[in-house]
Design a protein around this motif. Structure first.
Motif, PDB file in Angstrom:
ATOM      1  N   THR A 197       0.826  -1.210   0.000  1.00 26.32           N
ATOM      2  CA  THR A 197       0.000   0.000   0.000  1.00 26.32           C
ATOM      3  C   THR A 197       0.861   1.261   0.000  1.00 26.32           C
ATOM      4  O   THR A 197       0.514   2.248  -0.639  1.00 26.32           O
ATOM      5  CB  THR A 197      -0.963   0.028   1.194  1.00 26.32           C
ATOM      6  OG1 THR A 197      -0.216  -0.097   2.411  1.00 26.32           O
ATOM      7  CG2 THR A 197      -1.980  -1.092   1.094  1.00 26.32           C
ATOM      8  N   ARG A 198       1.997   1.248   0.690  1.00 23.15           N
ATOM      9  CA  ARG A 198       2.881   2.424   0.686  1.00 23.15           C
ATOM     10  C   ARG A 198       3.501   2.627  -0.685  1.00 23.15           C
ATOM     11  O   ARG A 198       3.657   3.749  -1.140  1.00 23.15           O
ATOM     12  CB  ARG A 198       3.961   2.282   1.747  1.00 23.15           C
ATOM     13  CG  ARG A 198       3.371   2.448   3.141  1.00 23.15           C
ATOM     14  CD  ARG A 198       4.378   2.745   4.160  1.00 23.15           C
ATOM     15  NE  ARG A 198       5.305   3.768   3.751  1.00 23.15           N
ATOM     16  CZ  ARG A 198       5.595   4.817   4.482  1.00 23.15           C
ATOM     17  NH1 ARG A 198       4.992   4.990   5.623  1.00 23.15           N
ATOM     18  NH2 ARG A 198       6.493   5.680   4.088  1.00 23.15           N
ATOM     19  N   VAL A 232       2.196   1.765  -3.603  1.00 24.44           N
ATOM     20  CA  VAL A 232       1.150   2.267  -4.486  1.00 24.44           C
ATOM     21  C   VAL A 232       0.869   3.730  -4.176  1.00 24.44           C
ATOM     22  O   VAL A 232       0.683   4.545  -5.078  1.00 24.44           O
ATOM     23  CB  VAL A 232      -0.125   1.406  -4.362  1.00 24.44           C
ATOM     24  CG1 VAL A 232      -1.293   2.059  -5.042  1.00 24.44           C
ATOM     25  CG2 VAL A 232       0.117   0.023  -4.919  1.00 24.44           C
ATOM     26  N   GLU A 233       0.868   4.085  -2.918  1.00 23.58           N
ATOM     27  CA  GLU A 233       0.615   5.466  -2.510  1.00 23.58           C
ATOM     28  C   GLU A 233       1.703   6.403  -3.010  1.00 23.58           C
ATOM     29  O   GLU A 233       1.434   7.511  -3.451  1.00 23.58           O
ATOM     30  CB  GLU A 233       0.544   5.507  -0.979  1.00 23.58           C
ATOM     31  CG  GLU A 233      -0.045   6.753  -0.410  1.00 23.58           C
ATOM     32  CD  GLU A 233      -0.201   6.620   1.098  1.00 23.58           C
ATOM     33  OE1 GLU A 233       0.839   6.489   1.768  1.00 23.58           O
ATOM     34  OE2 GLU A 233      -1.330   6.632   1.582  1.00 23.58           O
ATOM     35  N   ARG A 234       2.955   5.963  -2.971  1.00 23.90           N
ATOM     36  CA  ARG A 234       4.065   6.792  -3.435  1.00 23.90           C
ATOM     37  C   ARG A 234       4.017   7.019  -4.933  1.00 23.90           C
ATOM     38  O   ARG A 234       4.407   8.056  -5.420  1.00 23.90           O
ATOM     39  CB  ARG A 234       5.392   6.148  -3.068  1.00 23.90           C
ATOM     40  CG  ARG A 234       5.758   6.351  -1.636  1.00 23.90           C
ATOM     41  CD  ARG A 234       7.159   5.895  -1.376  1.00 23.90           C
ATOM     42  NE  ARG A 234       7.471   6.079   0.020  1.00 23.90           N
ATOM     43  CZ  ARG A 234       8.284   5.316   0.698  1.00 23.90           C
ATOM     44  NH1 ARG A 234       8.882   4.318   0.105  1.00 23.90           N
ATOM     45  NH2 ARG A 234       8.513   5.541   1.968  1.00 23.90           N
ATOM     46  N   ARG A 235       3.593   6.030  -5.671  1.00 19.12           N
ATOM     47  CA  ARG A 235       3.515   6.161  -7.117  1.00 19.12           C
ATOM     48  C   ARG A 235       2.339   7.020  -7.543  1.00 19.12           C
ATOM     49  O   ARG A 235       2.222   7.386  -8.701  1.00 19.12           O
ATOM     50  CB  ARG A 235       3.387   4.785  -7.769  1.00 19.12           C
ATOM     51  CG  ARG A 235       4.655   3.959  -7.629  1.00 19.12           C
ATOM     52  CD  ARG A 235       4.569   2.707  -8.404  1.00 19.12           C
ATOM     53  NE  ARG A 235       4.637   3.028  -9.834  1.00 19.12           N
ATOM     54  CZ  ARG A 235       4.203   2.234 -10.779  1.00 19.12           C
ATOM     55  NH1 ARG A 235       3.655   1.086 -10.466  1.00 19.12           N
ATOM     56  NH2 ARG A 235       4.302   2.571 -12.043  1.00 19.12           N
ATOM     57  N   GLY A 236       1.454   7.321  -6.617  1.00 19.40           N
ATOM     58  CA  GLY A 236       0.294   8.139  -6.940  1.00 19.40           C
ATOM     59  C   GLY A 236      -0.759   7.359  -7.689  1.00 19.40           C
ATOM     60  O   GLY A 236      -1.521   7.913  -8.464  1.00 19.40           O
ATOM     61  N   THR A 295      -3.467   6.138  -6.767  1.00 17.71           N
ATOM     62  CA  THR A 295      -4.763   6.067  -6.096  1.00 17.71           C
ATOM     63  C   THR A 295      -5.897   6.442  -7.032  1.00 17.71           C
ATOM     64  O   THR A 295      -7.043   6.175  -6.744  1.00 17.71           O
ATOM     65  CB  THR A 295      -4.781   7.008  -4.865  1.00 17.71           C
ATOM     66  OG1 THR A 295      -4.430   8.318  -5.291  1.00 17.71           O
ATOM     67  CG2 THR A 295      -3.813   6.513  -3.822  1.00 17.71           C
ATOM     68  N   THR A 296      -5.599   7.107  -8.190  1.00 13.20           N
ATOM     69  CA  THR A 296      -6.651   7.430  -9.147  1.00 13.20           C
ATOM     70  C   THR A 296      -6.885   6.230 -10.045  1.00 13.20           C
ATOM     71  O   THR A 296      -6.132   5.266 -10.031  1.00 13.20           O
ATOM     72  CB  THR A 296      -6.272   8.669  -9.982  1.00 13.20           C
ATOM     73  OG1 THR A 296      -5.044   8.400 -10.652  1.00 13.20           O
ATOM     74  CG2 THR A 296      -6.144   9.888  -9.109  1.00 13.20           C
ATOM     75  N   ARG A 323      -4.819   9.665 -14.659  1.00 11.40           N
ATOM     76  CA  ARG A 323      -3.556  10.029 -14.016  1.00 11.40           C
ATOM     77  C   ARG A 323      -2.806  11.064 -14.846  1.00 11.40           C
ATOM     78  O   ARG A 323      -2.223  11.998 -14.307  1.00 11.40           O
ATOM     79  CB  ARG A 323      -2.695   8.785 -13.802  1.00 11.40           C
ATOM     80  CG  ARG A 323      -3.197   7.894 -12.690  1.00 11.40           C
ATOM     81  CD  ARG A 323      -2.153   6.874 -12.300  1.00 11.40           C
ATOM     82  NE  ARG A 323      -1.765   6.002 -13.401  1.00 11.40           N
ATOM     83  CZ  ARG A 323      -2.202   4.764 -13.580  1.00 11.40           C
ATOM     84  NH1 ARG A 323      -3.032   4.231 -12.714  1.00 11.40           N
ATOM     85  NH2 ARG A 323      -1.783   4.046 -14.596  1.00 11.40           N
TER      86      ARG A 323
END
Length: 148
Positions: A78-79, A81-85, A87-88, A94
């Motif tokens: 999850t971290r 994926v969150e760093r890569r942005g 979430t959209t 994107r």
């Protein structure tokens, strides 16, 4: 029970070796060997050995370690994926979101700040004009200084 017996036997053997070492007048080494020999008995008496054997031999404990490993892996995923942005939704969304965001650094931010009305001057070439050896002018000066 068997593990306590093995630990007692290891300690007894170690103490026997310590006595033989002391008989040879090597008291410092004998004391060190005796200290190492008393560790297994101390561990059995405190109950740490029983705790370790219960920990290693129970399948439910290993299943618990597996669940903890899965939890850590999920946190790491999850971290990332969150760093890569990510979430959209789709790639088009994107790209549209990236186009709307301003650049983090202005293009002129890399230029040195010289104050109002001042500009950077080009460095003057040293040495003979047209010699083509501007790279070695400093080296030539050093060699001439030393008389070479």
């Amino acid at each position: 029970m068997l593990i306590s017996t093995v630990c007692a036997a290891v300690s007894a053997a170690g103490l026997g070796i310590a006595l033989l070492t002391a008989y040879r007048k090597r008291f410092l080494a004998a004391t060190r060997i005796a200290a190492y020999a008393l560790i297994p008995v101390g561990l059995v008496m405190t109950g740490i050995i029983d705790w370790v054997t219960d920990l290693v031999l129970k399948p439910s404990v290993w299943a618990g370690f597996g669940v903890l490993a899965l939890s850590v892996a999920l946190f790491m995923i999850t971290r990332a994926v969150e760093r890569r942005g990510g979430t959209t939704g789709t790639r088009k969304e994107r790209r549209a979101a990236a186009a709307e965001r301003p650049e983090a650094v202005a293009p002129a931010a890399a230029a040195p700040s010289l104050g109002p009305g001042r500009t950077a001057r080009a460095p003057k070439a040293k040495g003979k004009p047209g010699a083509g050896g501007d790279d070695f002018s400093d080296i030539e000066a050093i060699l001439k200084k030393h008389g070479i």
